[in-house]
Write a protein that holds these residues in place. Structure first.
Motif, mmCIF file in Angstrom:
data_model
loop_
_atom_site.group_PDB
_atom_site.id
_atom_site.type_symbol
_atom_site.label_atom_id
_atom_site.label_comp_id
_atom_site.label_asym_id
_atom_site.label_seq_id
_atom_site.Cartn_x
_atom_site.Cartn_y
_atom_site.Cartn_z
ATOM 1 N N VAL A 203 0.831 -1.211 0.000
ATOM 2 C CA VAL A 203 0.000 0.000 0.000
ATOM 3 C C VAL A 203 0.861 1.255 0.000
ATOM 4 O O VAL A 203 0.623 2.195 -0.777
ATOM 5 C CB VAL A 203 -0.946 -0.004 1.218
ATOM 6 N N LEU A 204 1.872 1.309 0.850
ATOM 7 C CA LEU A 204 2.722 2.498 0.922
ATOM 8 C C LEU A 204 3.492 2.717 -0.381
ATOM 9 O O LEU A 204 3.655 3.857 -0.837
ATOM 10 C CB LEU A 204 3.692 2.373 2.094
ATOM 11 N N THR A 205 3.955 1.634 -0.979
ATOM 12 C CA THR A 205 4.656 1.764 -2.256
ATOM 13 C C THR A 205 3.712 2.208 -3.361
ATOM 14 O O THR A 205 4.072 3.041 -4.209
ATOM 15 C CB THR A 205 5.314 0.433 -2.638
ATOM 16 N N ALA A 206 2.511 1.661 -3.381
ATOM 17 C CA ALA A 206 1.528 2.071 -4.382
ATOM 18 C C ALA A 206 1.213 3.557 -4.262
ATOM 19 O O ALA A 206 1.140 4.268 -5.273
ATOM 20 C CB ALA A 206 0.252 1.238 -4.237
ATOM 21 N N LEU A 207 1.043 4.038 -3.038
ATOM 22 C CA LEU A 207 0.791 5.469 -2.835
ATOM 23 C C LEU A 207 1.958 6.309 -3.321
ATOM 24 O O LEU A 207 1.780 7.349 -3.958
ATOM 25 C CB LEU A 207 0.531 5.745 -1.350
ATOM 26 N N SER A 208 3.160 5.860 -3.007
ATOM 27 C CA SER A 208 4.356 6.616 -3.370
ATOM 28 C C SER A 208 4.553 6.679 -4.879
ATOM 29 O O SER A 208 4.850 7.747 -5.431
ATOM 30 C CB SER A 208 5.586 5.988 -2.704
ATOM 31 N N VAL A 209 4.386 5.552 -5.558
ATOM 32 C CA VAL A 209 4.658 5.494 -6.994
ATOM 33 C C VAL A 209 3.509 6.086 -7.797
ATOM 34 O O VAL A 209 3.717 6.865 -8.733
ATOM 35 C CB VAL A 209 4.937 4.040 -7.426
ATOM 36 N N TRP A 210 2.288 5.721 -7.456
ATOM 37 C CA TRP A 210 1.124 6.149 -8.220
ATOM 38 C C TRP A 210 0.967 7.683 -8.207
ATOM 39 O O TRP A 210 0.620 8.281 -9.225
ATOM 40 C CB TRP A 210 -0.128 5.502 -7.648
ATOM 41 N N ASN A 211 1.235 8.298 -7.059
ATOM 42 C CA ASN A 211 1.021 9.741 -6.929
ATOM 43 C C ASN A 211 2.273 10.567 -7.209
ATOM 44 O O ASN A 211 2.228 11.798 -7.086
ATOM 45 C CB ASN A 211 0.524 10.071 -5.514
ATOM 46 N N ASP A 212 3.363 9.928 -7.555
ATOM 47 C CA ASP A 212 4.611 10.668 -7.731
ATOM 48 C C ASP A 212 4.569 11.521 -8.994
ATOM 49 O O ASP A 212 3.996 11.130 -10.014
ATOM 50 C CB ASP A 212 5.790 9.703 -7.799
ATOM 51 N N PHE A 213 5.213 12.670 -8.904
ATOM 52 C CA PHE A 213 5.259 13.600 -10.030
ATOM 53 C C PHE A 213 6.680 13.861 -10.528
ATOM 54 O O PHE A 213 6.906 14.038 -11.729
ATOM 55 C CB PHE A 213 4.614 14.925 -9.619
ATOM 56 N N ILE A 214 7.653 13.862 -9.613
ATOM 57 C CA ILE A 214 9.011 14.265 -9.976
ATOM 58 C C ILE A 214 9.667 13.259 -10.911
ATOM 59 O O ILE A 214 10.238 13.624 -11.945
ATOM 60 C CB ILE A 214 9.862 14.461 -8.706
#
Length: 279
Positions: A203-214
């Motif tokens: 879950v934490l990885t999905a949040l980090s990757v899915w919402n990443d912009f940089i």
């Protein structure tokens, strides 16, 4: 007795009121986003906090086409899923000896991973871009996957190590006595017990990757490799923002992640508690 009962009732009432207020504070932004998706551009700009006068479902169809949503969704899903699988496998394997051994070399490597949590990604952006460009990994899926895996791996090892320290060693010792190798004993006896922390990592990885912009902005600039966040950014300009298109895009991008979180939330809570408190 009546005084104690009255105090208990007042305390219970205050907790319930606080819970209702907190729920409203967290739910209202989502309600605001959803209502904005049904407004026209003029209505979204002139009265953003009012309910829509009529429901304009055409905003979703327009966004679906303008964002090339099937393509960017597939790109985002591919990068996120492969990154999750990689860090679960690598993180679990790396954390196992760090949790079971107490010699100085293992402590050094554990502190090495912890240092990766404290150092911000922005500190390494320029040298990382030069390295990725030199390896010809810019605008490639595997380049982005490797970057995301390296970013999320330290915290994954931290969670797995904390969880493994709370699990008994007798399980794999019994498997070793029965003739299993260390590798097989880990995957057959220890890893199935790590379901809560594995769900947390996912879950934490999905949040980090899915919402990443940089990372997509720097390393996935080509149209065929863009992710959802980059396509959403195209609706935001220097002088004008297409609110009637931005909010439907946000809802479309949020829904898969929300379903994924709701499916794993009960395991995530157990995994965070076990990985960060025990050990």
């Amino acid at each position: 007795m009546r005084t104690d009962s009255a105090k208990l009732s007042a305390r219970k009432l205050s907790i319930e009121l606080f819970s209702i207020i907190a729920a409203f504070v967290f739910i209202y932004p989502l309600f605001f986003i959803v209502t904005m998706t049904f407004k026209t551009a003029e209505e979204a700009a002139s009265s953003p906090f009012r309910l829509p006068s009529s429901l304009h479902f055409g905003n979703y169809a327009k966004v679906w086409e303008m964002m090339h949503f099937p393509l960017v969704f597939a790109n985002t899903l591919l990068i996120t899923a492969v990154t999750i699988a990689l860090i679960i496998v690598i993180g679990a394997i790396a954390a196992y000896p760090l949790a079971r051994r107490s010699e100085k070399p293992y402590l050094f490597f554990y502190l090495f991973f912890i240092a990766g949590i404290m150092l911000p990604f922005q500190l390494a952006m320029i040298p990382l871009y030069k390295l990725v460009n030199m390896l010809h990994l810019v605008n490639t899926y595997h380049g982005a996957i490797l970057i995301y895996s390296s970013i999320n791996l330290p915290f994954t090892v931290f969670l797995y190590t904390g969880f493994l320290k709370s699990t008994p060693k007798e399980l794999e010792e019994a498997a070793l006595i029965d003739g299993c190798s260390i590798f097989r004993a880990f995957w057959t006896t220890v890893f199935p017990l790590m379901k809560p922390v594995t769900a947390t990592v996912a879950v934490l990885t999905a949040l980090s990757v899915w919402n990443d912009f940089i990372v997509p902005l720097l390393f996935l600039s080509e149209q065929n490799h863009r992710t959802i966040t980059i396509e959403l950014y195209t609706f935001v300009g220097e002088y004008i923002t297409n609110w009637d298109l931005l909010f439907p895009g946000l809802v479309l991008s949020i829904m898969p992640l929300l379903v994924f979180y709701l499916f794993l939330q009960k395991f995530m809570i157990k995994g965070v508690a076990a990985g960060s408190v025990k050990g």
